[in-house]
Design a protein around this motif. Structure first.
Motif, short mmCIF file in Angstrom:
data_model
loop_
_atom_site.label_atom_id
_atom_site.label_comp_id
_atom_site.label_asym_id
_atom_site.label_seq_id
_atom_site.Cartn_x
_atom_site.Cartn_y
_atom_site.Cartn_z
N TYR A 52 -12.14 19.39 -13.24
CA TYR A 52 -10.90 18.93 -12.64
C TYR A 52 -9.82 18.85 -13.71
CZ TYR A 52 -13.95 17.23 -8.92
OH TYR A 52 -14.88 17.12 -7.92
N ARG A 53 -8.58 18.80 -13.27
CA ARG A 53 -7.47 18.49 -14.16
C ARG A 53 -7.17 17.00 -14.03
NH1 ARG A 53 -2.90 23.15 -13.47
NH2 ARG A 53 -4.20 24.88 -14.13
N GLU A 54 -7.20 16.32 -15.14
CA GLU A 54 -6.84 14.90 -15.16
C GLU A 54 -5.42 14.82 -15.73
OE1 GLU A 54 -9.25 11.23 -16.71
OE2 GLU A 54 -8.30 12.28 -18.39
N ILE A 55 -4.51 14.28 -14.94
CA ILE A 55 -3.10 14.20 -15.35
C ILE A 55 -2.79 12.77 -15.76
CG2 ILE A 55 -0.71 14.47 -14.60
CD1 ILE A 55 -1.77 16.54 -12.55
N THR A 56 -2.14 12.63 -16.92
CA THR A 56 -1.71 11.33 -17.42
C THR A 56 -0.20 11.34 -17.53
OG1 THR A 56 -3.74 11.12 -18.71
CG2 THR A 56 -1.92 9.68 -19.31
N CYS A 57 0.43 10.30 -16.98
CA CYS A 57 1.87 10.19 -17.04
C CYS A 57 2.24 8.71 -17.13
CB CYS A 57 2.51 10.82 -15.80
SG CYS A 57 4.31 10.81 -15.83
N VAL A 58 3.09 8.37 -18.08
CA VAL A 58 3.55 6.99 -18.23
C VAL A 58 4.89 6.87 -17.52
CG1 VAL A 58 4.21 5.20 -19.87
CG2 VAL A 58 2.39 6.80 -20.46
N ILE A 59 4.95 5.93 -16.56
CA ILE A 59 6.17 5.70 -15.79
C ILE A 59 6.46 4.21 -15.77
CG2 ILE A 59 5.87 7.74 -14.33
CD1 ILE A 59 4.75 5.86 -12.13
N ASN A 60 7.63 3.85 -15.28
CA ASN A 60 7.93 2.43 -15.12
C ASN A 60 7.68 2.01 -13.67
OD1 ASN A 60 10.31 2.88 -13.54
ND2 ASN A 60 11.45 3.29 -15.43
N ARG A 61 7.80 0.73 -13.42
CA ARG A 61 7.49 0.21 -12.07
C ARG A 61 8.40 0.79 -10.99
NH1 ARG A 61 6.84 -5.87 -14.07
NH2 ARG A 61 4.70 -5.73 -14.76
N LEU A 62 9.63 1.08 -11.35
CA LEU A 62 10.57 1.62 -10.37
C LEU A 62 10.20 3.04 -9.94
CD1 LEU A 62 13.90 0.39 -12.00
CD2 LEU A 62 12.64 -0.66 -10.10
N GLU A 63 9.45 3.73 -10.77
CA GLU A 63 9.05 5.11 -10.46
C GLU A 63 7.70 5.19 -9.76
OE1 GLU A 63 11.23 7.15 -14.32
OE2 GLU A 63 9.30 6.14 -14.57
N ASP A 64 7.02 4.09 -9.63
CA ASP A 64 5.67 4.06 -9.06
C ASP A 64 5.61 4.64 -7.65
OD1 ASP A 64 2.82 3.13 -9.17
OD2 ASP A 64 3.54 1.88 -7.49
N SER A 65 6.47 4.19 -6.76
CA SER A 65 6.40 4.65 -5.37
C SER A 65 6.77 6.13 -5.27
CB SER A 65 7.29 3.81 -4.46
OG SER A 65 8.63 3.90 -4.85
N LYS A 66 7.73 6.59 -6.08
CA LYS A 66 8.11 8.00 -6.07
C LYS A 66 6.95 8.87 -6.58
CE LYS A 66 11.20 11.14 -5.34
NZ LYS A 66 11.64 11.46 -3.99
N MET A 67 6.26 8.38 -7.62
CA MET A 67 5.11 9.12 -8.15
C MET A 67 4.02 9.25 -7.09
SD MET A 67 3.56 10.71 -10.60
CE MET A 67 4.17 10.28 -12.22
N LYS A 68 3.71 8.15 -6.40
CA LYS A 68 2.69 8.20 -5.35
C LYS A 68 3.09 9.13 -4.22
CE LYS A 68 0.83 3.69 -6.45
NZ LYS A 68 0.82 2.26 -6.13
N GLU A 69 4.38 9.17 -3.91
CA GLU A 69 4.88 10.08 -2.88
C GLU A 69 4.67 11.54 -3.31
OE1 GLU A 69 9.35 11.25 -1.72
OE2 GLU A 69 8.87 9.15 -1.30
N ILE A 70 4.99 11.85 -4.55
CA ILE A 70 4.80 13.20 -5.08
C ILE A 70 3.33 13.60 -5.02
CG2 ILE A 70 4.87 14.59 -7.19
CD1 ILE A 70 7.45 12.99 -7.93
N ILE A 71 2.46 12.72 -5.48
CA ILE A 71 1.02 13.01 -5.48
C ILE A 71 0.53 13.26 -4.06
CG2 ILE A 71 -1.27 12.05 -5.94
CD1 ILE A 71 0.10 10.48 -8.29
N HIS A 72 0.91 12.41 -3.13
CA HIS A 72 0.46 12.55 -1.74
C HIS A 72 0.96 13.86 -1.12
CE1 HIS A 72 -1.16 11.15 2.05
NE2 HIS A 72 -0.03 11.50 2.62
N GLU A 73 2.18 14.26 -1.43
CA GLU A 73 2.72 15.51 -0.90
C GLU A 73 1.92 16.72 -1.39
OE1 GLU A 73 6.83 16.01 -1.89
OE2 GLU A 73 7.41 14.17 -0.84
#
Length: 74
Positions: free
Chosen positions: A27-48
């Motif tokens: 598998y590809r394991e992706i690591t990305c450091v974000i702030n709390r304000l970006e959390d929901s947008k990141m989850k949206e991107i992943i789900h899409e």
């Protein structure tokens, strides 16, 4: 997914090739450091992109070194 994170969040990400301990599949394991304000947008991107992605969220107290900065997305 790394390209979409960069384009839509302005964040860089790193991926490693890993092997599942149970399945022995690669598998590809992706690591990305974000702030709390970006959390929901990141989850949206992943789900899409992958509705079945395994996501682990960690609280990080401090980030130093490397090239950690937000790129302008506008």
């Amino acid at each position: 997914m790394v390209e979409t994170i960069r384009d839509r969040l302005g964040r860089s990400a790193t991926y490693n090739i890993v092997k599942g301990g149970y399945s022995n599949e690669q598998y590809r394991e992706i690591t990305c450091v974000i702030n709390r304000l970006e959390d929901s947008k990141m989850k949206e991107i992943i789900h899409e992109i992958d509705k079945f992605a395994f996501v682990a969220v960690y609280d990080v107290a401090e980030v130093k070194g490397g090239n950690f900065k937000k790129h302008d997305i506008h």
